[in-house]
Write a protein that holds these residues in place. Structure first.
Motif, PDB file in Angstrom:
ATOM      1  N   LYS A   1       0.830  -1.201   0.000  1.00 32.65           N
ATOM      2  CA  LYS A   1       0.000   0.000   0.000  1.00 32.65           C
ATOM      3  C   LYS A   1       0.873   1.263   0.000  1.00 32.65           C
ATOM      4  O   LYS A   1       0.635   2.200  -0.787  1.00 32.65           O
ATOM      5  N   ALA A   2       1.896   1.270   0.831  1.00 31.17           N
ATOM      6  CA  ALA A   2       2.764   2.452   0.918  1.00 31.17           C
ATOM      7  C   ALA A   2       3.490   2.681  -0.414  1.00 31.17           C
ATOM      8  O   ALA A   2       3.613   3.815  -0.888  1.00 31.17           O
ATOM      9  N   GLU A   3       3.989   1.584  -1.008  1.00 29.40           N
ATOM     10  CA  GLU A   3       4.691   1.720  -2.286  1.00 29.40           C
ATOM     11  C   GLU A   3       3.756   2.221  -3.390  1.00 29.40           C
ATOM     12  O   GLU A   3       4.122   3.067  -4.198  1.00 29.40           O
ATOM     13  N   LEU A   4       2.530   1.687  -3.382  1.00 32.37           N
ATOM     14  CA  LEU A   4       1.566   2.117  -4.396  1.00 32.37           C
ATOM     15  C   LEU A   4       1.225   3.596  -4.221  1.00 32.37           C
ATOM     16  O   LEU A   4       1.115   4.340  -5.205  1.00 32.37           O
ATOM     17  N   ILE A   5       1.042   4.029  -2.975  1.00 27.19           N
ATOM     18  CA  ILE A   5       0.709   5.443  -2.734  1.00 27.19           C
ATOM     19  C   ILE A   5       1.841   6.349  -3.226  1.00 27.19           C
ATOM     20  O   ILE A   5       1.611   7.374  -3.873  1.00 27.19           O
ATOM     21  N   ALA A   6       3.064   5.951  -2.944  1.00 25.36           N
ATOM     22  CA  ALA A   6       4.208   6.763  -3.394  1.00 25.36           C
ATOM     23  C   ALA A   6       4.264   6.807  -4.924  1.00 25.36           C
ATOM     24  O   ALA A   6       4.430   7.873  -5.533  1.00 25.36           O
ATOM     25  N   ALA A   7       4.107   5.638  -5.548  1.00 26.57           N
ATOM     26  CA  ALA A   7       4.153   5.579  -7.008  1.00 26.57           C
ATOM     27  C   ALA A   7       2.990   6.362  -7.625  1.00 26.57           C
ATOM     28  O   ALA A   7       3.145   7.030  -8.657  1.00 26.57           O
ATOM     29  N   GLU A   8       1.825   6.279  -6.975  1.00 29.05           N
ATOM     30  CA  GLU A   8       0.647   6.996  -7.478  1.00 29.05           C
ATOM     31  C   GLU A   8       0.912   8.515  -7.470  1.00 29.05           C
ATOM     32  O   GLU A   8       0.569   9.232  -8.415  1.00 29.05           O
ATOM     33  N   GLY A   9       1.548   8.976  -6.384  1.00 28.52           N
ATOM     34  CA  GLY A   9       1.848  10.408  -6.293  1.00 28.52           C
ATOM     35  C   GLY A   9       2.801  10.834  -7.407  1.00 28.52           C
ATOM     36  O   GLY A   9       2.623  11.893  -8.023  1.00 28.52           O
ATOM     37  N   ARG A  10       3.832  10.003  -7.659  1.00 33.13           N
ATOM     38  CA  ARG A  10       4.785  10.339  -8.735  1.00 33.13           C
ATOM     39  C   ARG A  10       4.082  10.363 -10.092  1.00 33.13           C
ATOM     40  O   ARG A  10       4.286  11.264 -10.895  1.00 33.13           O
ATOM     41  N   ARG A  11       3.236   9.362 -10.327  1.00 30.28           N
ATOM     42  CA  ARG A  11       2.549   9.299 -11.630  1.00 30.28           C
ATOM     43  C   ARG A  11       1.587  10.476 -11.790  1.00 30.28           C
ATOM     44  O   ARG A  11       1.449  11.030 -12.893  1.00 30.28           O
ATOM     45  N   ALA A  12       0.908  10.850 -10.701  1.00 23.99           N
ATOM     46  CA  ALA A  12      -0.008  11.996 -10.765  1.00 23.99           C
ATOM     47  C   ALA A  12       0.763  13.261 -11.128  1.00 23.99           C
ATOM     48  O   ALA A  12       0.294  14.087 -11.916  1.00 23.99           O
ATOM     49  N   LYS A  13       1.942  13.413 -10.559  1.00 21.88           N
ATOM     50  CA  LYS A  13       2.765  14.598 -10.887  1.00 21.88           C
ATOM     51  C   LYS A  13       3.128  14.605 -12.363  1.00 21.88           C
ATOM     52  O   LYS A  13       3.090  15.647 -13.021  1.00 21.88           O
ATOM     53  N   GLU A  14       3.508  13.437 -12.900  1.00 19.66           N
ATOM     54  CA  GLU A  14       3.848  13.353 -14.319  1.00 19.66           C
ATOM     55  C   GLU A  14       2.648  13.705 -15.203  1.00 19.66           C
ATOM     56  O   GLU A  14       2.772  14.439 -16.183  1.00 19.66           O
ATOM     57  N   LEU A  15       1.487  13.181 -14.836  1.00 17.71           N
ATOM     58  CA  LEU A  15       0.281  13.468 -15.631  1.00 17.71           C
ATOM     59  C   LEU A  15      -0.076  14.951 -15.545  1.00 17.71           C
ATOM     60  O   LEU A  15      -0.582  15.533 -16.511  1.00 17.71           O
ATOM     61  N   ALA A  16       0.184  15.566 -14.394  1.00 21.75           N
ATOM     62  CA  ALA A  16      -0.056  17.007 -14.263  1.00 21.75           C
ATOM     63  C   ALA A  16       0.939  17.790 -15.117  1.00 21.75           C
ATOM     64  O   ALA A  16       0.569  18.725 -15.842  1.00 21.75           O
ATOM     65  N   ALA A  17       2.199  17.373 -15.045  1.00 24.21           N
ATOM     66  CA  ALA A  17       3.226  18.066 -15.828  1.00 24.21           C
ATOM     67  C   ALA A  17       2.957  17.948 -17.326  1.00 24.21           C
ATOM     68  O   ALA A  17       3.256  18.861 -18.105  1.00 24.21           O
TER      69      ALA A  17
END
Lengths: 94, 94, 94, 94, 94, 94, 94, 94, 94, 94
Positions: I20-36
């Motif tokens: 769960k922790a790894e997924l949350i971290a990865a989700e945050g990184r991917r969200a940043k990329e999609l925003a960028a």
């Protein structure tokens, strides 16, 4: 009295294949008995689903419940029962 | 092919009584014709409602639509059509 | 056989007051008759709504339909009928 | 005050049979106690489902909650409570 | 006993403006009386809708029904009543 | 700003009893803290369900989210939040 | 605080065309004012429907209600308001 | 981009027959134009209902909205739009 | 083209905490990329739920699907996509 | 006869990755066969979901059921079938 009975089988996709096969065979035998007893009158599959519509006949809801509960898959069934009244234009009524 | 057809009549409670009586008579005549043509196979009232369930038979959905749209009450109907597939345990299949 | 019957009256808020008063009076008389005939067993208001829940008893859905359709407000009613089966722990069964 | 209580039991189909049998026996005993205490007034099975409708009587919703939560199957129950008000045409009111 | 009561007013948009204004004034007066009588405890608007949530207190559902039915807008209301039970962590209970 | 918050706890019926007991105790302590902080204003059980209705107060939805997410049972909760606007007839507004 | 606001206009298809045209013009002017005031932040049509989604900003639900109720079409609107909380990955937050 | 568009026509059953006939004729002409323009790709009746499913193609939702809003029956339509993405197993994609 | 995207995360409450922790971290990184990349425009939490609303921009539904399916939590997501059309009163359109 | 078929795949997120990969490969092969046989006519992904809409063609619901039940993912599918009737303005009908 007739009932429209909608039945959906929620047996898990990853359930034990042998148990599933035995239940399907037993269900077929029980359905034949219910048909021979004049309780299940018609039965149709819902296309694309493990589910059916049936016309059942029973003296009352108590007898209908016993008939449905006698199905081997009963613990996995989601059932909706609708009571049916006679219609003056029904071509099938005796 | 058979269909389970659920029909509810939404004619307004304060509608013209003469129009209502004429429509009911015409509806009964049309239902008889559809039964004689082998299109309406069974018909039941839903208790307490101006509504019915029916088993209809038609070559396809286009022919079924024409049959339903031929009902005099058609503009006031709310109709739900469910396609039916053959079930191996159906006692009524020929 | 017993049925749980849920009835909602959709008479328009701006309907004719005299018609409404006459219908309410007639409805009360008809309800008394249905109770005296042993068809309506229990009746409760749904708080805050022009609606009720009732326990009705009738030989089958056809007889139940006739009883409900005899209510003066019938054209304005939205009715849901649920069939009831005997429960082994029911304190009220005779 | 009376309540219409709808209860569905969601015990898993592949649950432990011994636990299931013990819970059913305990549920029957508790239902008898609630009936003897005048809390459960009527109880019906919903045909085809592990579910019931009941008329319960309790001083208020807090006492009703305690009664329902005392059922052995409580953790597996899905419960819908509807409050009931007196109806002037209720044949069963004292 | 407390109830969560959800009320939506379905007065027609093209209704008579004078009738609407009179009903709104009368509704405000009746709401004040119900608050003074300790029946309406809290009241909130649902943002963007002619609708509210309220905490009502009444001995039972019968008394609650009478209170709601005393509102001048009653014939236009759609009402949902949910019974409330005491919670051990409620900071507001006396 | 006030919110109507509906919370249902979906902890599994066959979950670990010790974990369940610890979570219940922690939930009670956290609820007390949220009440003391003026965030949880009122709290009621939904009769017959492991569920509650509450009136919560928070500067905005962000602060409300943090408060709800601080509940020990949070991962098992199904939550519905409805924003509340002031009503001119609310007896409880300061 | 931001809100997701879903608005559907239920003006009758056979309504007075002049009234409709005047309301549409007034609605456009009011929408511009709400945008200039920083209350309506974004607005999208729902394709195929007389309906929109909007991002609104207001101090609380009371202020939001006043803004929505200021729309000329307000009596014909069906509105659903969802409160929005800050998200750590929102690219648009200041 | 393709869209699955579900359209139901809610023209009143007691509407003006001449207006209805003119609208139907105009609707047919407009449908032909939209087909010729490559916007309406496929169109099916829902059996038993004055309703259809269609596959529409448009650069985006804004263009789709303009096309749907150009239908003569538009003020009477209830429309649901679902966006469609390419599927690797679609036999019809070019 | 813009879309309103509603996402609910159904990761099990008793899931592996490290996963769960790894997924949350990865989700945050991917969200940043999609925003960028200008795909995720706005993002809000739904208060009290592990869920969000977002404004996404993509050439069409196929590109949108690829963007959503690139989220690490994708297999656990329940997603509802609503296409958005331009509104003449949108203050945010360029 | 054509059908609109909506399919959602409910394979568990934590299912066996090898089984999932094999099923996806087999599903692709079976979809190609159904397309080659003229049974699957069109197929679209629902953006953001493991789900699709398809136009299927089959002599009747029985044949359609057999085609859907031949999909390797069938035990994990939730399927909704809607029958389609010919529309006089359909540009795609032969």
């Amino acid at each position: 009295m007739e009932f429209l009975v909608e039945i959906e089988v929620n047996f898990p996709p990853d359930g034990d294949p042998r148990q599933k096969a035995e239940l399907i065979a037993a269900e077929g035998r029980r359905a034949k008995e219910l048909a021979a007893a004049g309780i299940v009158r018609r039965l149709w599959r819902q296309p694309g689903r493990w589910a059916n519509f049936g016309i059942w006949e029973a003296p009352d809801a108590t007898a209908l419940h016993e008939a449905i509960a006698s199905l081997p898959f009963y613990p996995w069934l989601k059932v909706v029962v609708r009571p049916l009244a006679a219609h003056p234009s029904d071509p099938g009524r005796s």
